[in-house]
Design an enzyme around this catalytic site. Structure first.
Site, PDB file in Angstrom:
ATOM      1  N   CYS A   1      17.370 -84.817  52.063  1.00  0.00           N
ATOM      2  CA  CYS A   1      18.579 -85.580  51.717  1.00  0.00           C
ATOM      3  C   CYS A   1      18.643 -86.882  52.497  1.00  0.00           C
ATOM      4  O   CYS A   1      19.028 -87.931  51.954  1.00  0.00           O
ATOM      5  CB  CYS A   1      19.838 -84.733  51.918  1.00  0.00           C
ATOM      6  SG  CYS A   1      19.973 -83.954  53.539  1.00  0.00           S
ATOM      7  N   ASN A   2      18.264 -86.841  53.765  1.00  0.00           N
ATOM      8  CA  ASN A   2      18.219 -88.082  54.537  1.00  0.00           C
ATOM      9  C   ASN A   2      17.121 -88.993  54.012  1.00  0.00           C
ATOM     10  O   ASN A   2      17.289 -90.222  53.931  1.00  0.00           O
ATOM     11  CB  ASN A   2      17.943 -87.786  56.014  1.00  0.00           C
ATOM     12  CG  ASN A   2      18.988 -86.892  56.637  1.00  0.00           C
ATOM     13  OD1 ASN A   2      20.178 -87.069  56.412  1.00  0.00           O
ATOM     14  ND2 ASN A   2      18.550 -85.911  57.410  1.00  0.00           N
TER      15      ASN A   2
END
Lengths: 342, 342, 342, 342
Positions: B149-150
């Site tokens: 997600c990052n």
């Protein structure tokens, strides 16, 4: 055929929530948005989370063309709302989200809102918008009055119990925990993050909260005699959600059965298994209500928990559910999406 | 025709988010849910916010029948995931949300995840799931690897800039603010409310975060030479949302134009007007990404802000977008709902 | 002998924090409190958390008797502050918490604050209140200017490094996470709980934040040449605390040693072991600063983390520390209490 | 003369709070800290917010030397605590913060805690630690049992009313809002930030919470007859603070007068003016209790609000107040610091 919708007062939280709901509603489209002080601005400027939508620019109400509008949502402050609705075309269907048409008795309105109602004729025709209990009248109504969000929560816990005579009418206490968005986008010191987060406090304690007017009206009508509940709301350090903890005298199992039976066919009202409690986290962002019943260690004393999202089921979702009925659509259209967790 | 979907590892946050998305997806239905330790439980027990849905009971994976499944989402921990996927029917389409197939190079996998990959043949055929940049391959893929997600957030800010040569490749800093749900439903002291709320701190600082493996792989591939960014994630006292504040050397106007041009036809990637900043509050609960570009007072230095919802666009929403492509559906199906605010 | 203290502008957060600190200070007592709009009210009405204290009623400044006052804290808005201080008795010691006397150059003041300074003579005699670096001058000063809270945080991370030539002066980035109380008790939409909680966004990005005036002044003076840092503050969903994540080019070990050596005798500045990060949760409610240093995977690149409580060490605690010096007391008197956690 | 203090179980939240309090206590110093699983670690490692203090390294209890210890705080889990205290030197003064010695009746202990008490002799000599009501006995006690934090809050609202016969004993409802730190530093799913923040839910509803054992014991003793209250705690998304909303039948003015009179000389118990409500934000981080009384619209029905900090006045602050008495010190020593706000 897609229905044309106008939202009056679109720059507040309930207005934004209506836009969110209509964005995925298969049978509605927005043709007009009003916002007095923000007229001329785009919704993307007022609410960046709506930037992906193609929406009309905010206008002043007097500039709006209602000729092709099928239904208007009115998300204006009370007192303003009654004036604006009186000036709308007489055949326009209206769902009002303000407090102006919740109370049927002009005297009750003046008592709780501090000044006389200026549109008593409209007040007479308005239907109280607690969908599950006024469905038939809402279907035929021209003007539906959205309920108070706290008032809705308490009523979901109590109406079937009062109707069934399952509880003592003289000893009902509603201890309510209310997310801060219920207070709207207003600039008040107690709504600042620095003041509110990290703790809690009650407000309008001691029989002073205006939603008592709705409790009194509705519960007394059901019971056929005056019913006055105690009601203590607490301001909570979260944005969405209301939890009502309702203390009643009555048999816990019977209370649970009464509620389960009353709501067994309701698409949005979910009675949890006996002994389970409700959480605001389980309904956030949705139109669902969770209701739990727990018996006290002392027989005859029962706690009912009701949780809903104040901006959705407590106001804009309820408004949409009513609008669906008024427009001849299935009541659940566009509203069956799941809560957001975590 | 409605597609039959299985979710392996449905008792975690990304599993719950997949169920939420499928609940309103017109072309998908859930036919199987697995949860090892919670096998035999209902989803309503594991996630009360999903109580309104009619869902299969959680099973062990070995008990699941995949014969009628069109696509499986695999939301299991890394290392476990590769073993489970290897044992699935060879023609089953799979979207994996773990870290197991994000890195194409077995050596890179071992470096960042601390042990050798056991399924190098599967690793070879997996397609990196950053939809907007791997669309054609995803459409044909049997196995798609959901991104970190990052890693997704940083790439949305940077990929077009690297591709266009608009910035200095040796001076890229990603200062990232990450909501806590990215860490999953795991019982760790630093994830407790009492530890985490009311403040912030960095974690995995100094080139230690595993998503650097993805940055290195992707950025170097685009640039055609090694690119190593600085990356400092900070744990935030909120549940959903990632904000990447990306410091680059390059002309701010050109940076903005490059991003605006690259994303102008993208349904989910929204480049804000020049000078505007992104907020995680504007994308919460949705599949949208907001990207803002601001020039520093010193010419040639620019800040790019990218915000997305880690559970939706950062994992389960992305997975759904990829599944749509793999199943021949329109990429945006079931994903165009608006963010939830406030 | 107990010193008599007046607080001008006691109805804001820094005023309340000063009262909190003096409440347990062995050598100070409050003899006057001013609050323009709230004159006539008690502090218990304005700040119920101070209800247990026996305090003077809030007055208007013009009604205050300064004849027996040893030192006045001035916690008024900038622009107002310079007018008020100019009208005070000429020999009264003053610690100003506003921005009015932080910048020594009248042109810089006008640039960052938008209008000319009206008290350039006072501006000349004011001492910059970063205690650890201006101790000797503060001891002799009549007027001390409290620093910006963000400016203090960044300087604690950087001053010794600039002085020692340990880092590249042209590539300094301060990515700052700031608790909302730094914005004061002002009624602004973006400070509402409903807007701010549950997410984050940057503000004043791109070289626009006024605390840059202080960074420019101080860092350039230390370096003996112009130094312009990049500075991006982010509004955080918590009340107290600032975390500065500072990106520098310089050897990590040398950076750590330089800071550790510079601060080894400082009672409030705590340099963590090499490789450890700072958390705002570890200094909340206290006058301590935590500083951590982490090396990037690429040699020569280093991240310095500095955390302090914006209302305490970042403003009112710093003011108290300076007041102690000005009154001939031990600098740490009344300030050695521990942070509050959790 | 400075008293030597040991803390057993210093690695939990109440242990850390004790260290915070002793850090500024003029007459106490810490000579021993125990932590079973964390033996060998420094407090700075376990609690970075205490890094500025010079403290003993954590030891195992069996390694501690109690020969020079004047008083030990025991902050261990219940069941463990009784075993540990039984093994301490027989003349060592002990303040126990666990639940082990709160209930005087062995049968009641077994009922609420699920197993027999193993130290009934110690149980007999233990004094219940609600300072304001057991002051004389505490002064002479060898072993004082800290109260439950919820139990303390409810008792401050109710004890004088029961003693004075001012309310109906058969209709008392305590709806309680409890900050999460009351649950300690334990790894439970419902205590995770992602689960807990942004909403609220009840727990142990329906007469199941163990603190009912204390309510029953104390209220029945005061009344001279069995008293059973309803008690519904709710888990709140904040770290410190308890608000008890107590519904009673009795005259509101008389209720207020009874409480105001009972507490008029109490240094920590602050009864607000009639009609004012209490907020947890007004006592956070302190040893103060705020009590407010509001009359309902229906005469004879009254709401009492009591707020305190569960970690301070609700446990470690109370423990310190009791320790002061046991050691012959002024009861308020080291405890008069102001709450932290915002």
């Amino acid at each position: 055929m897609v229905k044309n919708i106008a939202i009056l007062g679109a720059s507040g939280y309930t207005g934004a929530e209506l836009v969110r709901l209509i964005a995925t509603h298969p049978d509605m489209q927005i043709v007009g948005l009003s916002g007095e002080r923000k007229a001329g601005m785009t919704m993307a400027e007022v609410f960046p989370h709506l930037a992906h939508l193609d929406l009309p620019v905010l206008q002043k109400i007097e500039e709006m063309d209602f000729s092709n509008v099928d239904l208007a949502f009115c998300a204006l402050p009370h007192a303003t709302s009654q004036e604006v609705i009186a000036a709308l075309p007489g055949d326009l269907k209206v769902v009002d989200l303000s407090a102006d048409f919740r109370l049927r008795d002009p005297a009750a309105y003046e008592k709780w809102y501090g000044k006389p109602h200026t549109q008593p004729e409209l007040q007479k025709i308005a239907v109280y918008g607690l969908t599950e209990f006024y469905r038939d009248q809402i279907r035929e109504a021209r003007l539906v009055a959205g309920t108070g969000c706290n008032a809705a929560t308490g009523q979901y816990a109590l109406r079937p119990l009062i109707a069934a005579g399952a509880i003592d009418l003289d000893d009902i206490i509603i201890d309510l925990k209310a997310g801060v968005s219920g207070a709207g986008r207003s600039l008040k010191e107690n709504l600042l993050h620095a003041e509110l987060s990290g703790g809690t406090m009650p407000y309008s304690a001691g029989g002073k909260h205006r939603h008592l007017g709705e409790f009194d009206q509705e519960f007394s009508a059901i019971a056929g005699r005056p019913v006055e509940v105690m009601f203590t709301p607490h301001l909570m350090p979260f944005n969405r959600g209301i939890l009502a903890t309702v203390y009643v005298q009555g048999d816990a199992k019977q209370v649970h059965e009464t509620l389960a039976k009353a709501y067994k066919d309701e698409p949005f009202l979910h009675v949890l298994p006996f002994g389970q409690v409700a959480s605001t986290r389980s309904i956030g962002g949705s139109n669902f209500v969770h209701i739990g019943v727990v018996g006290d260690r002392r027989p005859g004393r029962t706690i009912v928990f009701a949780a809903l999202d104040n901006l959705c089921k407590g106001s804009s979702g309820q408004a949409m559910q009513n609008a669906n009925l008024m427009l001849g659509l299935d009541e659940t259209t566009g509203l069956m999406f799941a809560p957001v967790f975590p």
